[in-house]
Structures are given as structure tokens and as C-alpha cells.
Design a protein around this motif. Structure first.
Motif, PDB file in Angstrom:
ATOM      1  N   GLY A   7      -2.853 -85.030 -11.690  1.00 46.17           N
ATOM      2  CA  GLY A   7      -3.226 -86.373 -12.096  1.00 46.17           C
ATOM      3  C   GLY A   7      -4.039 -87.088 -11.027  1.00 46.17           C
ATOM      4  O   GLY A   7      -4.199 -88.309 -11.081  1.00 46.17           O
ATOM      5  N   LEU A   8      -4.541 -86.339 -10.046  1.00 41.59           N
ATOM      6  CA  LEU A   8      -5.360 -86.948  -8.984  1.00 41.59           C
ATOM      7  C   LEU A   8      -6.834 -86.673  -9.250  1.00 41.59           C
ATOM      8  O   LEU A   8      -7.189 -85.600  -9.714  1.00 41.59           O
ATOM      9  CB  LEU A   8      -4.987 -86.346  -7.620  1.00 41.59           C
ATOM     10  N   MET A   9      -7.683 -87.627  -8.902  1.00 41.05           N
ATOM     11  CA  MET A   9      -9.113 -87.442  -9.063  1.00 41.05           C
ATOM     12  C   MET A   9      -9.640 -86.461  -8.019  1.00 41.05           C
ATOM     13  O   MET A   9      -9.116 -86.376  -6.902  1.00 41.05           O
ATOM     14  CB  MET A   9      -9.837 -88.773  -8.894  1.00 41.05           C
ATOM     15  N   ALA A  10     -10.704 -85.757  -8.384  1.00 47.19           N
ATOM     16  CA  ALA A  10     -11.261 -84.724  -7.510  1.00 47.19           C
ATOM     17  C   ALA A  10     -11.583 -85.269  -6.127  1.00 47.19           C
ATOM     18  O   ALA A  10     -11.419 -84.580  -5.116  1.00 47.19           O
ATOM     19  CB  ALA A  10     -12.520 -84.137  -8.138  1.00 47.19           C
ATOM     20  N   LEU A  11     -12.046 -86.489  -6.094  1.00 43.16           N
ATOM     21  CA  LEU A  11     -12.398 -87.096  -4.819  1.00 43.16           C
ATOM     22  C   LEU A  11     -11.982 -88.552  -4.908  1.00 43.16           C
ATOM     23  O   LEU A  11     -12.331 -89.252  -5.854  1.00 43.16           O
ATOM     24  CB  LEU A  11     -13.920 -87.004  -4.631  1.00 43.16           C
TER      25      LEU A  11
END
Ligand SMILES: *[C@@H]1O[C@H](CO)[C@@H](O)[C@H](O)[C@H]1NC(C)=O
Ligand SMILES: *[C@@H]1O[C@H](CO)[C@@H](O)[C@H](O)[C@H]1NC(C)=O
Ligand SMILES: *[C@@H]1O[C@H](CO)[C@@H](O)[C@H](O)[C@H]1NC(C)=O
Ligand SMILES: *[C@@H]1O[C@H](CO)[C@@H](O)[C@H](O)[C@H]1NC(C)=O
Ligand SMILES: *[C@@H]1O[C@H](CO)[C@@H](O)[C@H](O)[C@H]1NC(C)=O
Length: 949
Positions: free
Chosen positions: A804-808
Motif C-alpha cells: 500500500g506504499l507508493m513507488a516513490l
């Protein structure tokens, strides 16, 4: 590899002899002046001649003071300057040293053109490898009668065009070693190399060779054959010829696209010690004879091998990432699976079946084209699947079979006798193939359909393909004009065909295009002012070798210009022997701007779904409630760049149809307007559901939905990567380009950046495009792109699904800002991994299995080296078993072209009739059941992210 005798700089007896001879020369007089002049040019051309330590005031290279030079009498016979560090070009007339027998220039920094050696009849050894030469003259190889060793490795020769050994080389009848690893060879391996009886070592790794291993290689004495790691997809075809190459010790074919099976008699290669087949498309069973060989190196990873996981005798053998039925080495597969593998083998491994027939239970998981009853295979249902090959007798072992439907393929050979032993068989449809007699005596209870097999009936197939023998005939398709593709189900009204003008492919490739099996997706009534519709789309017949049966659509400049070619089209159909070769002119995919204005309420703000670099996306609603997404480039923004992008998008999207790729439904070009119309994806971008669900008050995605999404994306990308004749690379796969439907099934969108790779090339150096955080390292660094860059991005999407984390995200603590780096640090530690999993997920033990499988796949996909990443087919194979499966299917057509026809077809016709009566020039594919999306959604993320460009 070892630097051999001649390479050693006049070591041993050679040195003594040379020294003795040079002494003689010193006594008997000076070096031949011509030779001296050339050596001086050699020296003077260098930027660091001092490294030679040649005396300035001595004019006798054959004397004792010139290092690296050896003479025979007063003639220079050897130059041995390997690894001296010399830099600069060589004199072009080096071949005036006519007594030269040994030239050792390897491992320096010589640059410019390789000098021609043409005419050096005494030359035995030519080591030019590992320099900075940039071109090689085409007369280089002429007259090298005594050449034994030629090494050109590691020079970037003729980089812009590539090059190939000219046939003059075959006159070098003494040649034993020819090495040209990484020297820019292109094209097929020349035949004549296989006929050079002296050749023992042929190393051509890391070039751009294409085509197969020539049959002439069967007679060669080669001990070492290295053809591995060809760029751009590499070499193709079967590898059977190698089993005749009885002297082989080392065979490296990895990193190509060889296909077929490992021949069963490979065990005959008694001297073989090293066999590397990693990363090809080889399939079928691993032969027992290979399992029993004791090799130092045996690498079979990353192919499509099937059957039991082998238990090798070779201690270091590896065979990971294949399609073995069970993981345990030596464990036998279910008998049904073995029979089905034989079935596939006889059909030369059709790729669509290869990717879906995975595991040890044909009644579990995808197994496209099979249906089961009571846990046993009851039906083989693969009509019109471009199956090419013969029928395997092993099918007789599927003893619960009741129906076999293989009509309209390219099957040849007889029906195996022992198929008559299938007790429950009620129906066998082999119509419209090329089956040969005799037909075995089936019981009368078997309904046997064999119409349209010219060898059986003695009557050639009718011009339409065959007399109506099956259940899938074309409705009223009796004349060449007004032809309707013959997979169209009989619910299709005759009226439909009146809107189709059959014309014929005005292209050379028409013979390769066989039958058209997809009806038009929609119909747009032709505008009255045709002058405003400058181009139209032509639907080409589908290509039989194309595993996904896409319809080729090309933009034609003149709608009716090619009708006169009908005759030649018929001829080519007849010569190809089956199917259709008609082109159905699609009328227009062009939709008038006025219509789009109407359906978007004149591009009203309230209908805006998102804004991007080149325009705005609107939601549109047709009169019947069908929704579309309309991407409009604003007049002011249409730079040349935007137009290119626009055209690229049309070109690509119109060729690409897949249930997991967002469909282009039409477009407008009028005046300054450039508009694309897509299917509408009501739930919008995946990124919203992963990262912004709270703000948007959405339900977080369940693990099951995430798995489904991952599989959908993998399937879409696999399709994109493996189109038959062209390879598409997305270049900007990310969660904001993955759109969800109401059922949360995913489709990949935004092909604006997709670059259509030039024919035959899977790697193109391109302007860097894409989104940081998802970029593969080699792409970011070199701009060189392959499908493996997409695989990397896919791996990043998997990580996002997991965490659930964004790539950057620069808001995160430093060590976790870059998701890939962070994930690699934690992925092998169960506790850390579980702690990093998206907290909205329910982490029951049972999901841990699948979480760790996905984590592993994510790691594999983001491997540093592109060649260590799997292809998308592998990802599909890993994901498919994790996803609870629907099916087996009942309807041939449902999955056939990747588009669900059954219901939409009726809907389509209804819409079309409606459209005709209302002069509405659009008809969608959508199943317009009228489900109203709960909130405006769509391309928003996709386009906000595009703003960055
Ligand atoms: C030819 O190649 C083989 C295998 O690499 C090598 O062992 C041998 O030394 C080479 N011969 C010469 C003369 O370079
Ligand atoms: C390599 O390129 C040069 C210059 O472009 C050309 O003259 C030559 O024929 C090429 N060599 C081969 C073997 O094709
Ligand atoms: C097998 O691999 C090991 C470790 O890589 C190596 O030390 C060994 O020499 C290999 N064995 C053979 C027969 O090559
Ligand atoms: C079918 O297979 C044969 C031999 O394997 C091949 O020559 C032929 O081109 C194939 N035909 C098609 C339509 O793919
Ligand atoms: C059918 O024939 C094949 C090969 O001839 C054989 O392997 C197989 O066992 C036979 N099957 C049956 C059920 O007779």
C-alpha cells in the motif's frame, strides 16, 4: 577462455625460432624497407607510441632492439603487442606486411577501422579482440588462405548497421577458431560456417543474430558453439540439429528464443560438458537421456519445460522457472497431464495453451480449452485456435473424454487409430483442417465432423473455407463481397454485413494473414461530409501465428481504394489453403466531434475525469446509457509533439485488443480537434484505491482483489509483449495507469508512451520516458529499453499492492522512500515483510503463503539485471494458481479473442440498429447493463501524473 599458443607473444619454440631468425636477419642485412615504413606508420599513428619502446634511431625492426616485432629473414612475420595499452588507429595498408603470420593486437585501445588483412596468405593468427575498433572493411577476409584463428570479440564494429562475415571467409580452409563475441553481428548465422570442416570453435555470443541454427551445422566438427545472449529476442527455431554435432563439448544457446523440444537423443553427445539453454522458449519434456548425463554445467532455467521436475545426474544442473507439473524432483505427473503434454507437443506448443496449462490437475486452474466432469477431462474445446500440427495418440488416454472440438485449425496427419478406444466419446469435430485418411472406425454413436478436409473428401475446401459442417459457420457468407468473418455467431443478423465492404489486403503479407475471426467492434455511420474524415481504419484478417488472435487494424488513406484487389485476395486464400484472407473495411472508427460534443455536454467541466499533459479526459454518456471516456487534446496545446503522441496512440491502440488492455473505441480528427475515445472504466485508477482510499472514502482493496488485479495486469502485459510480429513495450506501467472496472478487474491504459518497436527488434534506444520509482535501472541509465523494463515496473506495482506504499514518496523516512530498495531489504525476512504489508489487509496465515509468493515474484521482476527478470508469461504462471478461477468455459468465443462477445454481440447489434436510426455514429463494446458508477471516476490519476511530463 584460454589464450592459446599463437596468442602468447612468441613464447617457447616460436620465440626461439623467431629470435634465431632475427639474428640471421641482423647478420644478413636490414629489414625490408617496405616493412620498416609500415611499422613506422604504425608507431606514428598512435597517441602513446612510447609504450612500444621502439628506438628512434634504429631502422632495423628485425634486429634485436624492437620489442614486440619478430621477423622471418628480413620480413616482419609477427607483431605481438597484446595488453600494451596502445591507443590510436592502425595504418590502413597493414596488409603490405605480406610475410605476416601472427598478428597479436588484442586488449589494447586501437581505434578506427580494422585495417584490411586481405591478401595476407601467410597469416595464421589474427587477434584483434578487445579493442575500440569501430568498423571492419568488407574485403577484410579476402585471400586469408592460411588463417587458423580469427578473434574480433569486444569491438563495436559497424555499430549503426551491424555486419556479417562475408562468404569469402569460407576460403580460409584452415580456420579452427572464429570468435566474435559482442562484435555487432546481425542477421542469420551464415550457412557456410557449418560447412567449414576445420572449424572447431565458433563463439558468437552477444550479437544480434536472428533465425535458426543452419542445417549445415549437422556436419560440422564444432567442439564449442556459443550463440548465447543475442540482443533483441535473438535466435529462433528448433535446436534439433545440435544432436548431430557429435564433437560438441560446450553448447551455449541461452538468452535466445529457441523453441520446440530438447531432442531425445541429446544423450548421444558423448563429449558434451557444458550445456546452457537458459532463457529460451523451449518446451515439452526433458529427455531422460539428458537427465542421465553427467555435465559440469547444465542450465535449463527459464524455459517452458513440462512434465516431472527432473532429478538430474549432473550435480550442478538447474531448471528453475519452467512449467513442471510438481515441484518435487522425480515426482511423476498425473497421467492425464502427461497425455495432454503429448497433445501439446504434437501441436508444436501453441503459446496460449502453454501459458495456461500449468500444474498437475487439468481440472484446477485455467487450462484454457478443457472442460472437466467429475475431476476428469471431458472436453477438449479448441476450435479456431490456430493449432498447427498433428493429433497425438496419447489423447486416447484421456478416458473420460466425451467431446473433442478442434474444427477450423491447421491440423494435419491422420486421426490416431486408438482414439476409437475412447468409450465415452460422443462428438469429434475436426472440420476445416487438413486431416489425411484413413479415418479409423469409430462407433456410430460418435458424431464425427470432418467436412472441409481436402485430403479426406477429395474435394477442395469451398471458397468460404468449407461446406457447412460445423456449428460455427458464417451466416450467409456465401459471396466474396459482404463477407462476414466466420466466427461470428449465428445470432449476427445479415443486416450487419451490409455495413461491411469486403476488400482485400493490399499488402505483401497477405499470405500470412489467414482468417478473420473477430467481427467489427462497433460501427460508425459514415459522416456525410467525408472530406472531414481523412482516414479510415481497415480491419485486416487475423494472423494465424498470433496466439491471441488480435485483429490487425491499419489506417488506410482511402476507404475504397483497394476493393479492386478482391481477386488477388481470393487467390492468396486458396493458396494458403484455409480460412479467409479478406479484409473487412471497418467503415470508420471515426466519430464526429459533434457526436462527442453531444455526449459530453459540450465538454462540460462536470464531465471532466482528469487533466493531462496534452489534454483533458471527459466522461461521455451515449443515449442508451453506455459510458465512454473521451480524451481531447486542446487546440492550443497541439504541438508537433502532441500530434505524434496522438498518432502513436492510435497506431498502437488500434492494433491492440485484449480484455486487460483499455480499448480504443474510436477517434476524431477534425480541424484542430484530436480526440480519442476509450472504453470507460468506472472505478478509475488502481492508485486511488491503494493510496487515496481514505480521502476518497473508498473501501480498501482486499487481498483477493489485489491478486486478481495483479493477474489481469500480467495478462495484459504478456499480451502486449508477445504479439506475433511486433513487440510492444509500454514504458510507463504504474498503478495510476491501471484502471478498474466495476468488478474491480483491471485493464492497463495509457499507451501514449508506448513505442512501437521496429520490426524484429525488442530493444530500442528511446527517449527516456516513464515515471521515476517505476523505472528499471538499465533503462534509467542507458535509455535502452526492452520488455524487461516493463517487467521491472510490474514488480514495483506488485510491491505497491503488497504494501500500500507508493513507488516513490519523499514524505516517507529516508530508508523507505524508494519502495524497490526498501522492499529488497526486507523481503527475505518474514517478520519485516509481514510488518510492511498494507495494514488494511487481513494477514491470516493462509494469506501468508500467497503474500510471500507475490513478494518473491516482485523481487524476481525487479532483479537488477534484465536477463534475470522473468517474462510476463512467468508472472502469469505464478499468479494464476493463486487466483480463484472461474470456468471451465462453455462458449468458444468468450475468451477466444479476449473480448466477451456473447452478450455484447446482441447488445452491439441492438445498439447499432439504434444508432442507425438515430444517426448516432458510435457503438460501444460495453455491456451496457446500465450500472451507474457511484462516483465520477476514470482517468483522473493517469492524467494528473501525466502532467509531470
Ligand atoms: C581455440 O579456442 C580454444 C577454445 O577456446 C582454445 O582453448 C584454444 O587455445 C584456441 N586456439 C588458439 C590457437 O587460440
Ligand atoms: C562496415 O562499415 C563500413 C563503413 O560504413 C563499410 O564500408 C563496410 O563494408 C562495413 N563492413 C561490413 C563487413 O559490412
Ligand atoms: C558445481 O558448482 C560448484 C559451486 O559453484 C563448483 O565449485 C563445482 O566445481 C561445480 N561442479 C562442477 C562439476 O562443475
Ligand atoms: C505450421 O507448422 C509448420 C511446421 O512446423 C510450419 O512450416 C508452418 O509454417 C506452420 N503454419 C502456420 C500457419 O503456422
Ligand atoms: C495409443 O497409442 C499410443 C502410441 O501408439 C500409445 O502410447 C498409447 O498407450 C495408446 N493409448 C491407448 C489408450 O491405447
Amino acid at each position: 577462455m584460454g589464450k592459446g599458443n599463437g596468442r602468447g607473444g612468441g613464447g617457447g619454440g616460436g620465440l626461439l625460432l623467431a629470435v634465431a631468425l632475427s639474428l640471421v636477419a641482423a647478420v644478413s642485412g636490414f629489414t625490408e624497407p617496405g616493412d620498416l615504413a609500415i611499422l613506422k606508420q604504425f608507431r606514428d599513428g598512435l597517441s602513446n607510441p612510447e609504450l612500444l619502446q621502439w628506438p628512434a634511431n634504429d631502422d632495423d625492426p628485425c634486429g634485436s632492439k624492437w620489442k614486440h616485432v619478430f621477423c622471418s629473414g628480413n620480413r616482419v612475420s609477427q607483431i605481438q603487442v597484446q595488453k600494451v595499452g596502445l591507443e590510436g588507429p592502425l595504418p590502413p595498408n597493414l596488409n603490405q606486411l605480406t610475410a605476416l603470420s601472427n598478428l597479436g593486437l588484442q586488449n589494447n585501445r586501437f581505434s578506427g577501422a580494422v585495417p584490411s588483412l586481405s591478401g595476407l596468405a601467410s597469416l595464421q593468427y589474427a587477434y584483434l579482440d578487445y579493442n575500440n575498433f569501430d568498423s571492419i572493411p568488407s574485403d577484410f577476409f579476402v585471400g586469408l588462405e592460411n588463417l587458423q584463428v580469427l578473434a574480433l570479440d569486444g569491438n563495436d564494429l559497424n555499430a549503426s548497421t551491424g555486419w556479417m562475415f562475408p562468404k569469402e571467409l569460407q576460403n580460409s580452409a584452415q580456420l579452427t577458431n572464429l570468435t566474435c563475441n559482442e562484435c555487432n553481428l546481425v542477421g542469420p548465422v551464415p550457412d557456410f560456417l557449418g560447412s567449414m570442416a576445420s572449424l572447431l570453435v565458433l563463439e558468437l555470443s552477444g550479437n544480434s543474430l536472428t533465425g535458426g541454427i543452419p542445417p549445415s551445422f549437422a556436419n560440422s566438427s564444432l567442439q564449442i558453439l556459443w550463440l548465447n545472449n543475442q540482443l533483441n529476442g535473438g535466435m529462433t527455431g528448433p535446436i534439433d540439429v545440435v544432436t548431430s554435432m557429435v564433437s560438441l563439448k560446450s553448447l551455449w544457446l541461452h538468452g535466445n528464443s529457441f523453441s520446440g523440444t530438447i531432442p531425445g537423443n541429446i544423450g548421444d553427445l558423448a563429449f558434451l560438458k557444458s550445456l546452457n539453454l537458459n532463457g529460451n522458449q523451449l518446451a515439452g519434456l526433458i529427455p531422460d537421456s539428458l537427465i542421465g548425463m553427467d555435465l559440469d554445467v547444465l542450465d535449463l532455467n527459464n524455459n517452458k519445460f513440462m512434465g516431472p521436475t527432473p532429478k538430474f545426474k549432473s550435480p550442478n544442473a538447474t531448471s528453475a522457472s519452467n512449467a513442471f507439473c510438481l515441484p518435487t524432483p522425480g515426482a511423476p505427473c498425473a497421467p492425464e497431464v502427461m497425455a495432454l503434454i503429448d497433445f501439446l507437443t504434437a501441436l508444436n506448443f501453441p503459446s496460449r495453451l502453454l501459458s495456461s496449462w500449468v500444474g498437475n490437475d487439468p481440472c484446477q486452474g485455467p487450462w484454457f480449452g478443457l472442460s472437466c466432469n467429475n475431476g476428469k477431462v471431458a472436453m477438449i474445446n479448441l476450435p479456431k485456435n490456430n493449432l498447427n500440427g498433428t493429433l497425438s495418440p496419447s489423447v486416447a488416454k484421456l478416458d473420460a473424454l466425451t467431446q473433442v472440438r478442434l474444427g477450423s485449425n491447421n491440423l494435419n496427419g491422420p486421426i490416431p487409430d486408438n482414439w476409437t478406444s475412447l468409450k465415452g466419446l460422443t462428438s469429434l469435430d475436426l472440420s476445416d483442417n487438413n486431416i489425411s485418411p484413413p479415418i479409423p472406425a469409430f462407433k456410430t454413436s460418435v458424431k464425427l465432423l470432418t467436412g472441409g478436409n481436402p485430403l479426406l473428401t477429395g474435394t477442395p475446401a469451398s471458397p468460404k473455407g468449407s461446406p457447412p459442417s460445423g456449428h460455427t459457420k458464417s451466416p450467409g457468407g456465401t459471396s466474396d463481397s459482404g463477407n462476414v468473418p466466420d466466427t461470428v455467431s449465428s445470432t449476427k443478423p445479415k443486416k450487419f454485413k451490409s455495413v461491411l465492404a469486403a476488400i482485400v489486403a493490399p499488402v505483401a503479407s497477405v499470405a500470412a494473414l489467414i482468417f478473420l475471426a473477430v467481427p467489427l467492434f462497433f460501427y460508425c455511420k459514415k459522416r456525410k461530409e467525408t472530406s472531414q474524415a481523412p482516414s479510415s481504419l481497415v480491419v485486416y484478417p487475423r494472423d494465424p501465428s498470433d496466439p491471441d488472435n488480435i485483429v490487425k487494424i491499419a489506417v488506410a488513406s482511402n476507404t475504397y481504394g483497394s476493393t479492386s484487389l478482391t481477386g488477388s485476395g481470393s487467390a492468396s486464400r486458396n493458396s494458403s489453403g484455409f480460412g479467409e484472407s479478406h479484409v473487412i473495411e471497418a467503415g470508420n472508427l471515426i466519430i464526429s466531434v459533434q457526436v462527442l460534443r453531444n455526449v459530453t455536454k459540450n465538454f462540460a467541466r462536470e464531465n471532466e475525469l482528469g487533466r493531462g499533459g496534452f489534454g483533458v479526459v471527459y466522461k461521455g454518456e451515449l443515449d442508451d446509457g453506455t459510458k465512454i471516456a473521451v480524451k481531447r487534446m486542446e487546440a492550443g496545446v497541439i504541438s508537433n509533439k502532441a500530434i505524434n503522441e496522438f498518432q502513436a496512440e492510435i497506431a498502437v491502440l488500434s492494433k491492440v485488443r485484449h480484455r486487460h488492455l483499455v480499448s480504443l473505441l474510436g477517434y476524431s480528427i477534425e480541424g484542430n480537434e484530436r480526440i480519442l475515445v476509450y472504453e470507460y472504466m468506472p472505478q478509475g485508477a488502481l492508485s486511488k484505491h491503494l493510496f487515496h482510499w481514505k480521502d476518497l472514502k473508498l473501501e480498501p482493496l482486499t487481498w483477493k482483489r489485489r491478486l486478481n488485479i495483479a493477474l489481469d495486469v500480467a495478462r495484459g502485459m504478456e499480451y502486449l509483449h508477445s504479439l506475433a510480429h511486433q513487440s510492444f513495450i509500454h514504458r510507463d506501467l504504474k498503478s495510476s495507469n491501471i484502471l478498474l472496472g466495476d468488478d474491480y478487474r483491471a485493464k492497463v491504459s495509457d499507451f501514449g508512451l508506448v513505442k512501437l518497436a521496429p520490426d524484429g527488434e525488442k530493444s530500442v534506444v528511446t527517449r527516456l520516458a516513464g515515471t521515476f520509482g517505476y523505472l528499471a535501472p538499465e533503462y534509467a541509465v542507458t535509455g535502452k529499453i526492452t520488455t524487461k523494463a516493463d517487467v521491472f515496473s510490474f514488480g514495483v506495482v506488485l510491491m505497491e499492492l503488497l504494501t500500500g506504499l507508493m513507488a516513490l514518496d519523499e514524505e516517507r523516512p529516508e530508508e523507505s522512500q524508494y519502495l524497490v530498495g526498501y522492499f529488497w531489504n526486507i523481503k527475505s525476512d518474514k517478520e519485516k515483510l509481514m510488518a510492511a504489508i498494507d495494514p488494511t489487509l487481513d494477514k491470516k496465515e493462509e494469506t501468508y503463503e500467497s503474500i510471500s509468493t507475490i513478494a518473491e515474484l516482485a523481487g524476481h521482476c525487479t532483479a537488477r539485471e534484465p536477463n534475470q527478470r522473468p517474462d510476463m508469461g512467468h508472472a502469469v504462471n505464478v499468479l494464476a494458481p493463486l487466483v480463484e478461477k472461474w470456468k471451465p468455459f462453455d462458449d468458444d468465443y468468450e475468451e477466444y479473442s479476449g473480448i466477451d462477445y456473447s452478450l455484447p454481440l446482441n447488445q452491439m447489434v441492438k445498439d447499432w440498429q439504434e444508432a442507425e436510426s438515430k444517426d448516432l455514429s458510435y457503438m460501444g463494446l460495453e455491456d451496457s447493463k446500465g450500472s451507474i458508477p457511484t462516483r465520477p471516476a476514470g482517468f483522473a490519476d493517469s492524467f494528473t501524473s501525466a502532467d509531470a511530463r
